[in-house]
Design a protein around this motif. Structure first.
Motif, PDB file in Angstrom:
ATOM      1  N   TYR A 108      -6.505   8.412 -10.229  1.00 12.30           N
ATOM      2  CA  TYR A 108      -7.353   7.075 -10.505  1.00 12.30           C
ATOM      3  C   TYR A 108      -8.141   6.619 -11.096  1.00 12.30           C
ATOM      4  O   TYR A 108      -8.499   5.548 -11.308  1.00 12.30           O
ATOM      5  CB  TYR A 108      -7.772   6.736  -8.415  1.00 12.30           C
ATOM      6  CG  TYR A 108      -6.966   7.107  -7.473  1.00 12.30           C
ATOM      7  CD1 TYR A 108      -5.683   7.434  -7.995  1.00 12.30           C
ATOM      8  CD2 TYR A 108      -7.206   6.846  -6.093  1.00 12.30           C
ATOM      9  CE1 TYR A 108      -4.836   7.459  -7.259  1.00 12.30           C
ATOM     10  CE2 TYR A 108      -6.045   6.880  -5.462  1.00 12.30           C
ATOM     11  CZ  TYR A 108      -4.372   6.821  -5.845  1.00 12.30           C
ATOM     12  OH  TYR A 108      -3.954   6.648  -4.401  1.00 12.30           O
ATOM     13  N   THR A 110       1.978   1.931  -3.034  1.00 13.20           N
ATOM     14  CA  THR A 110       2.043   1.946  -4.564  1.00 13.20           C
ATOM     15  C   THR A 110       1.711   3.937  -4.149  1.00 13.20           C
ATOM     16  O   THR A 110       1.471   4.691  -5.028  1.00 13.20           O
ATOM     17  CB  THR A 110       0.977   1.339  -4.447  1.00 13.20           C
ATOM     18  OG1 THR A 110       0.571   0.003  -4.650  1.00 13.20           O
ATOM     19  CG2 THR A 110      -0.804   1.552  -5.181  1.00 13.20           C
ATOM     20  N   SER A 111       0.553   3.749  -3.084  1.00  6.89           N
ATOM     21  CA  SER A 111       1.293   5.427  -2.717  1.00  6.89           C
ATOM     22  C   SER A 111       2.330   6.150  -3.097  1.00  6.89           C
ATOM     23  O   SER A 111       1.981   7.753  -3.955  1.00  6.89           O
ATOM     24  CB  SER A 111       0.238   5.607  -1.009  1.00  6.89           C
ATOM     25  OG  SER A 111       0.432   7.263  -0.233  1.00  6.89           O
ATOM     26  N   ILE A 169      -8.015   3.047 -11.107  1.00  9.57           N
ATOM     27  CA  ILE A 169      -7.281   1.921  -9.643  1.00  9.57           C
ATOM     28  C   ILE A 169      -8.634   1.981  -8.499  1.00  9.57           C
ATOM     29  O   ILE A 169      -9.449   2.977  -8.553  1.00  9.57           O
ATOM     30  CB  ILE A 169      -6.963   3.425  -8.356  1.00  9.57           C
ATOM     31  CG1 ILE A 169      -5.064   3.069  -9.906  1.00  9.57           C
ATOM     32  CG2 ILE A 169      -5.940   2.380  -7.604  1.00  9.57           C
ATOM     33  CD1 ILE A 169      -3.456   3.131  -9.160  1.00  9.57           C
ATOM     34  N   GLU A 170      -8.249   1.315  -7.780  1.00 10.42           N
ATOM     35  CA  GLU A 170      -9.554   1.038  -6.354  1.00 10.42           C
ATOM     36  C   GLU A 170      -9.227   0.896  -5.162  1.00 10.42           C
ATOM     37  O   GLU A 170      -7.962   0.288  -5.339  1.00 10.42           O
ATOM     38  CB  GLU A 170     -10.599  -0.221  -6.362  1.00 10.42           C
ATOM     39  CG  GLU A 170     -11.517   0.132  -8.040  1.00 10.42           C
ATOM     40  CD  GLU A 170     -12.204  -1.591  -8.463  1.00 10.42           C
ATOM     41  OE1 GLU A 170     -11.874  -2.312  -7.601  1.00 10.42           O
ATOM     42  OE2 GLU A 170     -13.295  -1.535  -8.874  1.00 10.42           O
ATOM     43  N   THR A 171      -9.352   1.546  -4.062  1.00 11.55           N
ATOM     44  CA  THR A 171      -8.873   1.681  -2.393  1.00 11.55           C
ATOM     45  C   THR A 171      -9.019   1.220  -1.874  1.00 11.55           C
ATOM     46  O   THR A 171     -10.751   0.626  -1.934  1.00 11.55           O
ATOM     47  CB  THR A 171      -8.504   3.298  -2.988  1.00 11.55           C
ATOM     48  OG1 THR A 171      -9.822   3.628  -2.192  1.00 11.55           O
ATOM     49  CG2 THR A 171      -7.628   4.363  -3.469  1.00 11.55           C
ATOM     50  N   ASP A 172      -8.777   0.438  -0.814  1.00 14.60           N
ATOM     51  CA  ASP A 172      -8.884   0.538   0.126  1.00 14.60           C
ATOM     52  C   ASP A 172     -10.146   1.750   0.774  1.00 14.60           C
ATOM     53  O   ASP A 172     -11.438   0.498   0.710  1.00 14.60           O
ATOM     54  CB  ASP A 172      -8.331   0.037   1.547  1.00 14.60           C
ATOM     55  CG  ASP A 172      -7.147  -0.838   1.093  1.00 14.60           C
ATOM     56  OD1 ASP A 172      -7.347  -2.053   0.312  1.00 14.60           O
ATOM     57  OD2 ASP A 172      -6.235  -0.679   1.421  1.00 14.60           O
ATOM     58  N   GLU A 173      -9.865   2.192   0.268  1.00 12.94           N
ATOM     59  CA  GLU A 173     -11.181   3.516   1.065  1.00 12.94           C
ATOM     60  C   GLU A 173     -12.195   3.002   0.285  1.00 12.94           C
ATOM     61  O   GLU A 173     -13.378   3.174   0.721  1.00 12.94           O
ATOM     62  CB  GLU A 173     -10.523   5.130   0.742  1.00 12.94           C
ATOM     63  CG  GLU A 173      -9.847   5.002   2.291  1.00 12.94           C
ATOM     64  CD  GLU A 173      -8.343   3.922   2.044  1.00 12.94           C
ATOM     65  OE1 GLU A 173      -6.863   3.741   3.051  1.00 12.94           O
ATOM     66  OE2 GLU A 173      -8.144   4.060   0.481  1.00 12.94           O
ATOM     67  N   ASP A 174     -12.308   2.963  -1.172  1.00 13.44           N
ATOM     68  CA  ASP A 174     -13.719   2.524  -2.166  1.00 13.44           C
ATOM     69  C   ASP A 174     -14.502   1.598  -1.485  1.00 13.44           C
ATOM     70  O   ASP A 174     -15.208   2.020  -1.492  1.00 13.44           O
ATOM     71  CB  ASP A 174     -12.943   2.052  -2.923  1.00 13.44           C
ATOM     72  CG  ASP A 174     -12.622   3.583  -3.845  1.00 13.44           C
ATOM     73  OD1 ASP A 174     -12.571   4.684  -3.216  1.00 13.44           O
ATOM     74  OD2 ASP A 174     -11.137   3.587  -4.602  1.00 13.44           O
ATOM     75  N   LYS A 223       0.769  -1.269  -0.397  1.00 17.93           N
ATOM     76  CA  LYS A 223       0.051  -0.652  -0.147  1.00 17.93           C
ATOM     77  C   LYS A 223       0.888   0.984  -0.301  1.00 17.93           C
ATOM     78  O   LYS A 223       0.766   2.618  -0.682  1.00 17.93           O
ATOM     79  CB  LYS A 223      -0.709  -0.434   0.924  1.00 17.93           C
ATOM     80  CG  LYS A 223      -1.810   1.038   1.585  1.00 17.93           C
ATOM     81  CD  LYS A 223      -2.483   0.832   2.435  1.00 17.93           C
ATOM     82  CE  LYS A 223      -3.982   2.278   2.442  1.00 17.93           C
ATOM     83  NZ  LYS A 223      -4.942   1.922   1.273  1.00 17.93           N
ATOM     84  N   LYS A 274      -6.306  14.082  -7.685  1.00 16.93           N
ATOM     85  CA  LYS A 274      -5.860  12.464  -7.208  1.00 16.93           C
ATOM     86  C   LYS A 274      -6.723  11.254  -8.482  1.00 16.93           C
ATOM     87  O   LYS A 274      -6.901  10.308  -8.306  1.00 16.93           O
ATOM     88  CB  LYS A 274      -5.758  12.734  -6.380  1.00 16.93           C
ATOM     89  CG  LYS A 274      -4.479  10.939  -5.587  1.00 16.93           C
ATOM     90  CD  LYS A 274      -5.369  10.965  -4.081  1.00 16.93           C
ATOM     91  CE  LYS A 274      -4.814  10.097  -3.430  1.00 16.93           C
ATOM     92  NZ  LYS A 274      -3.892  10.030  -2.042  1.00 16.93           N
ATOM     93  N   LYS A 275      -7.897  12.342  -7.580  1.00 16.38           N
ATOM     94  CA  LYS A 275      -9.360  11.329  -8.186  1.00 16.38           C
ATOM     95  C   LYS A 275      -9.276  11.122  -9.404  1.00 16.38           C
ATOM     96  O   LYS A 275     -10.042   9.960  -9.934  1.00 16.38           O
ATOM     97  CB  LYS A 275     -10.625  11.585  -7.429  1.00 16.38           C
ATOM     98  CG  LYS A 275     -11.821  11.349  -7.593  1.00 16.38           C
ATOM     99  CD  LYS A 275     -13.377  11.900  -6.776  1.00 16.38           C
ATOM    100  CE  LYS A 275     -14.251  10.630  -7.052  1.00 16.38           C
ATOM    101  NZ  LYS A 275     -14.501  10.561  -8.753  1.00 16.38           N
TER     102      LYS A 275
END
Length: 212
Positions: A194, A175-176, A199-204, A172, A190-191
């Motif tokens: 993505y 990647t960040s 890219i799909e994040t954990d927060e999604d 993580k 940034k959005k």
């Protein structure tokens, strides 16, 4: 060959043909009579018997066959032939019945051979009872909420969890860092970045990296 030996050979060949009452070549007779007379003696005996009219010679191409003269046998009564045919038919019927019975018995025998013996069945039953008791004990432990794994197994699970969580955090972070580097020269948000690269994040998904 002396006359006496020729006579013996002729009598032997004649007796064999009379008994068998079917056609043979000279080679067949030589083979069937155990090669005791010799091929030459058999051929001479056949020629002599043919000349005397005791046997018949039939020529099929290059092959000669010999058969006993049927006048050597008495006339057969037609009623006797019919009686023999009837008896053969009856015997064939009995043979078919017996053959069917044998097939059924063989089938039953195969089925019995595939079954467990009484001793084997008892051993198998004893084994099943033992396994059943073990399962009952295990079931009771489940019902009581007892821990059913050893300390070693439990430690191994926690060690694997710690290893995978650390790897998760590491990837993580890498990647960040890569994405932040890209964003320095990226004209959009940034959005948007993505979304553009998928890219799909954990927060999604409301996923949080667990504590180690």
């Amino acid at each position: 060959m002396s006359k006496s030996k020729e006579a013996v050979a002729s009598q032997a060949v004649f007796s064999y043909l009379l008994k068998q009452n079917r056609p043979y070549s000279a080679q067949d007779l030589f083979q069937n009579m155990g090669k005791d007379l010799g091929k030459t003696a058999v051929v001479k005996a056949l020629e002599s018997l043919t000349a005397e009219g005791k046997i018949k010679e039939k020529v099929y191409g290059k092959q000669k066959v010999y058969v006993i003269d049927q006048t050597q046998f008495p006339d057969v009564d037609e009623s006797e032939i019919k009686s023999m045919d009837d008896k053969i038919s009856q015997l064939n019927g009995k043979f078919q019945l017996r053959s069917e019975e044998v097939r059924k018995l063989e089938s039953e025998l195969r089925a019995f051979n595939g079954m467990l013996s009484t001793e084997s069945a008892r051993a198998e039953l004893s084994k099943l009872y033992s396994e059943l008791e073990q399962l009952k004990v295990k079931l009771n432990k489940f019902k009581e909420g007892r821990v059913l794994i050893s300390k070693e197994e439990k430690d191994r699970v926690y060690q694997n969890r710690e290893k995978y969580v650390k790897e998760w955090r590491k990837r993580k972070r890498v990647t960040s860092d890569i994405l932040n580097a890209i964003l320095e020269g990226y004209p959009k948000t940034k959005k948007q970045l993505y979304d553009d690269i998928g890219i799909e994040t954990d927060e999604d998904y409301n996923v949080k990296v667990p504590d180690v």
